[in-house]
Enzyme design. Structure first.
Site, short mmCIF file in Angstrom:
data_model
loop_
_atom_site.label_atom_id
_atom_site.label_comp_id
_atom_site.label_asym_id
_atom_site.label_seq_id
_atom_site.Cartn_x
_atom_site.Cartn_y
_atom_site.Cartn_z
N SER A 82 -62.81 -12.95 2.00
CA SER A 82 -61.46 -13.06 1.43
C SER A 82 -60.91 -11.84 0.72
O SER A 82 -59.72 -11.81 0.41
CB SER A 82 -61.39 -14.25 0.48
N SER B 111 -58.48 -15.13 1.77
CA SER B 111 -57.60 -15.89 0.92
C SER B 111 -56.89 -15.05 -0.14
O SER B 111 -55.93 -15.53 -0.75
CB SER B 111 -58.38 -17.01 0.23
N LYS C 218 -55.96 -12.20 -8.76
CA LYS C 218 -55.94 -13.39 -7.91
C LYS C 218 -55.95 -14.64 -8.80
O LYS C 218 -56.64 -14.67 -9.83
CB LYS C 218 -57.17 -13.37 -6.99
N1 GLN Z 1 -61.90 -17.74 5.15
C1 GLN Z 1 -63.15 -18.11 4.58
C2 GLN Z 1 -63.12 -19.57 4.18
O1 GLN Z 1 -62.14 -20.16 4.39
C3 GLN Z 1 -63.48 -17.24 3.41
C4 GLN Z 1 -62.75 -17.58 2.20
C5 GLN Z 1 -63.14 -16.72 1.03
O2 GLN Z 1 -63.80 -15.70 1.18
N2 GLN Z 1 -62.78 -17.19 -0.15
O3 GLN Z 1 -64.04 -20.10 3.67
#
Ligand code: GLN
Length: 488
Positions: free
Chosen positions: A179, A155, A80
């Site tokens: 995410s 994400s 990532k």
């Molecule tokens: N969707 C969640 C957020 O926007 C989690 C994102 C993540 O785990 N990096 O904060």
């Protein structure tokens, strides 16, 4: 030989070790496949073909000479793009870091390279990991390999899409509030968020550091156990890394879950959960029962407050973490004649950050400001403690706790991106594990109309062994993912 890329890491390593497959050939095929289908999926931000092929040759030579090879023995891994890679640009999918080349590796990257894993590229994500669909990327969205008009989740959407479309064999994601598990669920991959402190965060570009962990996104539970074994290690460079002996999680790939007590969390099937998801998850619970586990429903009352408290904590931490991007030492910088540092700063941040990132910095700054701190941030922290206690109490009665990973099926690109609250609502099942710091896995459990559904299993701190055992037994007895669709 295109079958090579569809195999799991386990199978590929076996072939490489038996000298049936050359690492160079396998890595070349991965890149050939990437050239064929990446245009449609857009899982990657940066590819590292030259260095990957060079590393492949080195490992082939090692094998020819009969030298010892690492546990990952030539396997192609996607990372990532918020995990620092020395000499390879690491953008966080942001214009702010579009040209940022880290001078060091994240600890997890060193660990993977020590085990002869080969980095094949950096994957697309929501900007600074803020989002649940990979649509908030400066480089454009990633498409779900099962339906190109839909999101892969986020994400870490690029990592999950790359693994499931066989453009990588293994991948790393990061999970602040779901995410890793969300894209795993939307793409039918296995994704594991480790216990807070099990995997080093050194070199992970921070979004909300009290919540996040790096973890594996893989084709199956066996690969997940293997990759976790390689990256879970004490790291003196991360003060929150726990000093405990290294474990080999592949020891828990055991097909036996008799008498395991499953608690089914009622709140995770609340309003907004699609019927098909509810059905898919309950079918999976019944299957676990067939394998000898017992289940009972349980209520964790404070989970009703997990989403608002998560967003306050995450945004507050983000507002502080992202203050470092001023464009002066590194990052996006607009030529500016002004000697007023405030004006320079302002412009760099205005154009360097995307809309969602700015929204969160503003909300987080507000929640931390004098007069509001007690009402928002402090209150959210208190709720966080109550949620952790709810879990502690529940784990006195149950070995693991279960629910859907996501309340909905993968949605269409563009469907929620302009409605932040709708997007945040998708995280409702994922965030409790981050607030409590406990490990959680998403396992593909069924399909509805050709779209994947994920089963989420949570365990007490440092009981990743249970997640692996249950996940492995489920996959062994009820294989649902036999053939990838559409992208051969
Ligand atoms: N969707 C969640 C957020 O926007 C989690 C994102 C993540 O785990 N990096 O904060």
């Amino acid at each position: 030989m295109s079958y090579c890329v569809e195999l799991s890491a386990y199978e590929i390593i076996k072939k490489i070790k038996a000298q049936e497959l050359k690492v160079v050939d396998y890595i070349s095929y991965l890149f050939e496949r990437i050239k064929r289908i990446e245009r449609e999926i857009h899982a990657y931000i940066t590819l590292t073909e030259d260095s990957a092929l060079k590393k492949a040759q080195d490992i082939d030579k090692k094998i020819e000479r009969g030298e010892r090879t690492g546990r990952l023995c030539g396997v192609g891994i996607a990372i990532k793009d918020n995990i620092c890679t020395k000499g390879i640009r690491t953008t966080c999918a942001s214009r702010m870091l579009e040209n940022f080349i880290p001078p060091y590796n994240a600890t997890v990257v060193n660990l993977i390279e020590d085990e002869d894993g080969i980095i094949i590229g950096k994957t697309n994500m929501d900007e600074f990991a803020m989002g649940s669909s990979t649509e908030h990327s400066y480089f454009g969205p990633t498409h779900n390999p099962w339906d190109l008009e839909r999101v892969p989740g986020g994400s870490s959407g690029g990592s999950a899409a790359a693994v499931i479309s066989s453009m990588a064999t293994l991948a790393l994601g990061s999970d602040t509030g779901g995410s890793i598990r969300c894209p795993a669920s939307f793409c039918s991959a296995v994704g594991l968020k480790p216990t807070y402190g099990l995997v080093s965060r050194f070199g992970l570009i921070a979004y909300a550091n009290s919540l996040e962990q790096i973890g594996p996104i893989t084709k199956d539970v066996r690969d997940c156990a293997l990759l976790l074994s390689c990256i879970a290690d004490h790291d003196p460079l991360d003060s929150t890394s726990v000093n405990k002996p290294k474990e080999d999680y592949t020891n828990y790939l055991v097909d036996d879950i008799k008498n395991i007590k499953l608690g089914i969390i009622k709140e995770l099937f609340g309003e907004g959960t699609q019927d098909s998801v509810e059905k898919g998850v309950w079918d999976a619970i019944k299957k676990l029962e067939q394998l000898g586990a017992d289940y009972q429903e349980i209520s964790l009352k404070n989970l009703d407050y997990s989403l608002p408290s998560y967003y306050i904590i995450a945004m507050s931490e983000a507002s502080s973490n992202l203050a470092r991007y001023d464009g002066l030492r590194y990052g996006y910088r607009i030529p500016n004649k002004s000697y007023d540092w405030n004006a320079v700063y302002l412009k760099n941040r205005r154009f360097g950050f995307g809309f969602e990132v700015k929204r969160r910095i503003i909300l987080g700054t507000f929640a931390l400001s004098a007069g509001y701190y007690d009402e928002y941030y402090l209150k959210a922290q208190k709720i966080r403690t109550l949620i952790r206690r709810d879990f502690e109490t529940a784990f006195k009665r149950f070995d693991v706790l279960i629910g859907p990973t996501m309340p909905v099926l993968p949605f269409r690109i563009g469907e929620k991106v302009n409605d932040p609250l709708e997007m945040y609502m998708c995280d409702i099942d994922g965030v409790p594990a981050n607030l409590a710091g406990i490990p959680s896995i998403s396992i593909p459990c069924s399909f509805s109309n050709g779209l994947p559904i994920g089963l989420q299993i949570m365990a007490p701190p440092f009981r990743e062994d249970l997640l692996i055992r249950i996940g492995f037994s489920f996959q062994k007895n009820f294989p649902i993912l036999k053939k990838l669709g559409g992208h051969e």
